[in-house]
Write a protein that holds these residues in place. Structure first.
Motif, PDB file in Angstrom:
ATOM      1  N   TYR A 216       5.765  34.205 -38.508  1.00 22.51           N
ATOM      2  CA  TYR A 216       4.413  34.166 -39.108  1.00 22.51           C
ATOM      3  C   TYR A 216       4.142  32.995 -40.006  1.00 22.51           C
ATOM      4  CZ  TYR A 216       0.312  36.005 -41.876  1.00 22.51           C
ATOM      5  OH  TYR A 216      -0.755  36.086 -42.435  1.00 22.51           O
ATOM      6  N   GLN A 217       5.361  32.728 -40.625  1.00 24.40           N
ATOM      7  CA  GLN A 217       5.415  31.808 -41.700  1.00 24.40           C
ATOM      8  C   GLN A 217       5.416  30.259 -41.005  1.00 24.40           C
ATOM      9  OE1 GLN A 217       5.365  32.314 -45.077  1.00 24.40           O
ATOM     10  NE2 GLN A 217       5.009  34.233 -44.736  1.00 24.40           N
ATOM     11  N   LYS A 218       5.628  30.217 -40.069  1.00 24.23           N
ATOM     12  CA  LYS A 218       5.658  28.922 -39.245  1.00 24.23           C
ATOM     13  C   LYS A 218       4.337  28.768 -38.721  1.00 24.23           C
ATOM     14  CE  LYS A 218       9.908  27.522 -39.855  1.00 24.23           C
ATOM     15  NZ  LYS A 218       9.901  26.217 -40.634  1.00 24.23           N
ATOM     16  N   GLY A 219       3.441  29.921 -38.459  1.00 24.83           N
ATOM     17  CA  GLY A 219       2.045  29.714 -38.155  1.00 24.83           C
ATOM     18  C   GLY A 219       2.109  29.949 -36.410  1.00 24.83           C
ATOM     19  N   VAL A 220       3.092  30.582 -35.767  1.00 25.56           N
ATOM     20  CA  VAL A 220       2.952  30.485 -34.546  1.00 25.56           C
ATOM     21  C   VAL A 220       2.905  32.164 -34.155  1.00 25.56           C
ATOM     22  CG1 VAL A 220       4.239  28.464 -33.846  1.00 25.56           C
ATOM     23  CG2 VAL A 220       5.504  30.557 -34.240  1.00 25.56           C
ATOM     24  N   LEU A 221       3.018  32.899 -35.233  1.00 23.78           N
ATOM     25  CA  LEU A 221       2.674  34.336 -34.793  1.00 23.78           C
ATOM     26  C   LEU A 221       1.380  34.669 -35.784  1.00 23.78           C
ATOM     27  CD1 LEU A 221       3.470  37.086 -33.213  1.00 23.78           C
ATOM     28  CD2 LEU A 221       4.921  37.705 -35.393  1.00 23.78           C
ATOM     29  N   THR A 222       0.244  35.014 -35.234  1.00 23.06           N
ATOM     30  CA  THR A 222      -0.933  35.105 -36.220  1.00 23.06           C
ATOM     31  C   THR A 222      -1.386  36.616 -36.005  1.00 23.06           C
ATOM     32  OG1 THR A 222      -2.436  34.662 -34.247  1.00 23.06           O
ATOM     33  CG2 THR A 222      -1.397  32.797 -35.598  1.00 23.06           C
ATOM     34  N   THR A 223      -2.460  36.633 -36.907  1.00 20.03           N
ATOM     35  CA  THR A 223      -3.014  38.080 -36.696  1.00 20.03           C
ATOM     36  C   THR A 223      -3.448  38.446 -35.424  1.00 20.03           C
ATOM     37  OG1 THR A 223      -5.060  37.190 -37.742  1.00 20.03           O
ATOM     38  CG2 THR A 223      -3.270  38.245 -39.185  1.00 20.03           C
ATOM     39  N   ASP A 224      -4.222  37.481 -34.445  1.00 17.26           N
ATOM     40  CA  ASP A 224      -4.678  37.630 -33.460  1.00 17.26           C
ATOM     41  C   ASP A 224      -3.551  38.080 -32.314  1.00 17.26           C
ATOM     42  OD1 ASP A 224      -7.195  36.673 -34.216  1.00 17.26           O
ATOM     43  OD2 ASP A 224      -6.690  34.649 -33.709  1.00 17.26           O
ATOM     44  N   ASP A 225      -2.303  37.899 -32.838  1.00 13.45           N
ATOM     45  CA  ASP A 225      -1.237  38.257 -31.736  1.00 13.45           C
ATOM     46  C   ASP A 225      -0.782  39.794 -31.974  1.00 13.45           C
ATOM     47  OD1 ASP A 225      -0.661  35.767 -30.555  1.00 13.45           O
ATOM     48  OD2 ASP A 225       0.156  35.022 -32.467  1.00 13.45           O
ATOM     49  N   VAL A 226      -1.131  40.359 -32.972  1.00 15.04           N
ATOM     50  CA  VAL A 226      -0.931  41.793 -33.389  1.00 15.04           C
ATOM     51  C   VAL A 226      -1.874  42.520 -32.533  1.00 15.04           C
ATOM     52  CG1 VAL A 226      -1.056  43.754 -35.106  1.00 15.04           C
ATOM     53  CG2 VAL A 226      -0.543  41.294 -35.800  1.00 15.04           C
ATOM     54  N   LEU A 227      -0.939  43.476 -31.799  1.00 14.50           N
ATOM     55  CA  LEU A 227      -1.824  44.506 -30.743  1.00 14.50           C
ATOM     56  C   LEU A 227      -2.212  45.867 -31.252  1.00 14.50           C
ATOM     57  CD1 LEU A 227       0.035  43.102 -27.264  1.00 14.50           C
ATOM     58  CD2 LEU A 227      -2.077  42.333 -28.288  1.00 14.50           C
ATOM     59  N   GLY A 228      -1.356  46.082 -32.116  1.00 15.87           N
ATOM     60  CA  GLY A 228      -1.545  47.519 -32.667  1.00 15.87           C
ATOM     61  C   GLY A 228      -0.239  48.307 -33.082  1.00 15.87           C
ATOM     62  N   ILE A 229      -0.198  49.715 -33.006  1.00 11.27           N
ATOM     63  CA  ILE A 229       1.166  50.374 -33.465  1.00 11.27           C
ATOM     64  C   ILE A 229       1.542  51.290 -32.054  1.00 11.27           C
ATOM     65  CG2 ILE A 229       1.962  51.895 -34.956  1.00 11.27           C
ATOM     66  CD1 ILE A 229       1.264  49.487 -36.476  1.00 11.27           C
TER      67      ILE A 229
END
Length: 188
Positions: free
Chosen positions: A104-117
């Motif tokens: 996330y800090q590197k910018g390669v995992l974003t909120t768009d990549d969060v699918l849920g719980i």
């Protein structure tokens, strides 16, 4: 700090999980001749949005490191290098909150990549709640390219990274050659 990070990451988890479609697996055949591993963040030189497709039945041998009864494979997640445990008992992939935060800090995992719980059953039989994310690109041994790999994010920052059936189910067969310390992946 950890609780704040968990709450922040879970706050992004409002996107619901939809029906999942199996994605094809590709191999970057250009990397077969290379001796040196790719640098972090360096592109693999793929020709299209999915990578270079192999012929059905092609086999790729990826060396593993054996330590303490566990096989570790070199894996690149969204361009960054990690070692993941080869785990046929894991349904998808697992990363810890530490790796999720790093990506996330590197910018390669974003909120768009969060699918849920989602809920996961762990080795002792208990059920834990994890955030589910999409890893846009998982590259095994600098050769096998998998797009859109579902992964659970463990709240345990010391949890090992697991490469599970979310990748292996995309292949025709997986064979462990303990004598030569390689895992042979056969493409569909």
């Amino acid at each position: 700090m950890l609780r704040i990070m968990v709450k922040m990451l879970l706050a992004f988890a409002l996107i619901s999980c939809g029906g999942e479609k199996k994605r094809p697996v590709y191999v970057d055949v250009e990397s077969f001749e290379e001796e040196e591993p790719h640098e972090q963040g360096e592109e693999l030189g793929v020709q299209d949005e999915y990578g270079l497709q192999t012929q059905s039945g092609d086999e790729v041998a990826v060396p593993f490191r054996y330590n303490g009864g566990v096989k570790y494979l070199p894996v690149r997640v969204n361009g960054y290098s990690f070692e993941m445990i080869f785990d046929t008992g894991c349904s998808d992939a697992l990363i810890s909150l530490a790796e999720a935060n790093y990506l996330y800090q590197k910018g390669v995992l974003t909120t768009d990549d969060v699918l849920g719980i989602g809920n996961s059953t762990i080795a002792d039989g208990s059920i834990v709640e994890n955030m589910i994310v999409n890893l846009r690109e998982v590259v095994v041994g600098d050769k096998i390219v998998c797009h859109d790999v579902k992964a659970s994010v463990s709240n345990n920052t010391k949890a090992p990274l697991l490469l599970g059936n979310g990748v292996m189910d995309r292949l025709a067969a997986v064979t462990v050659d303990n004598e030569n310390e390689v895992i042979i992946f056969k493409m569909k």
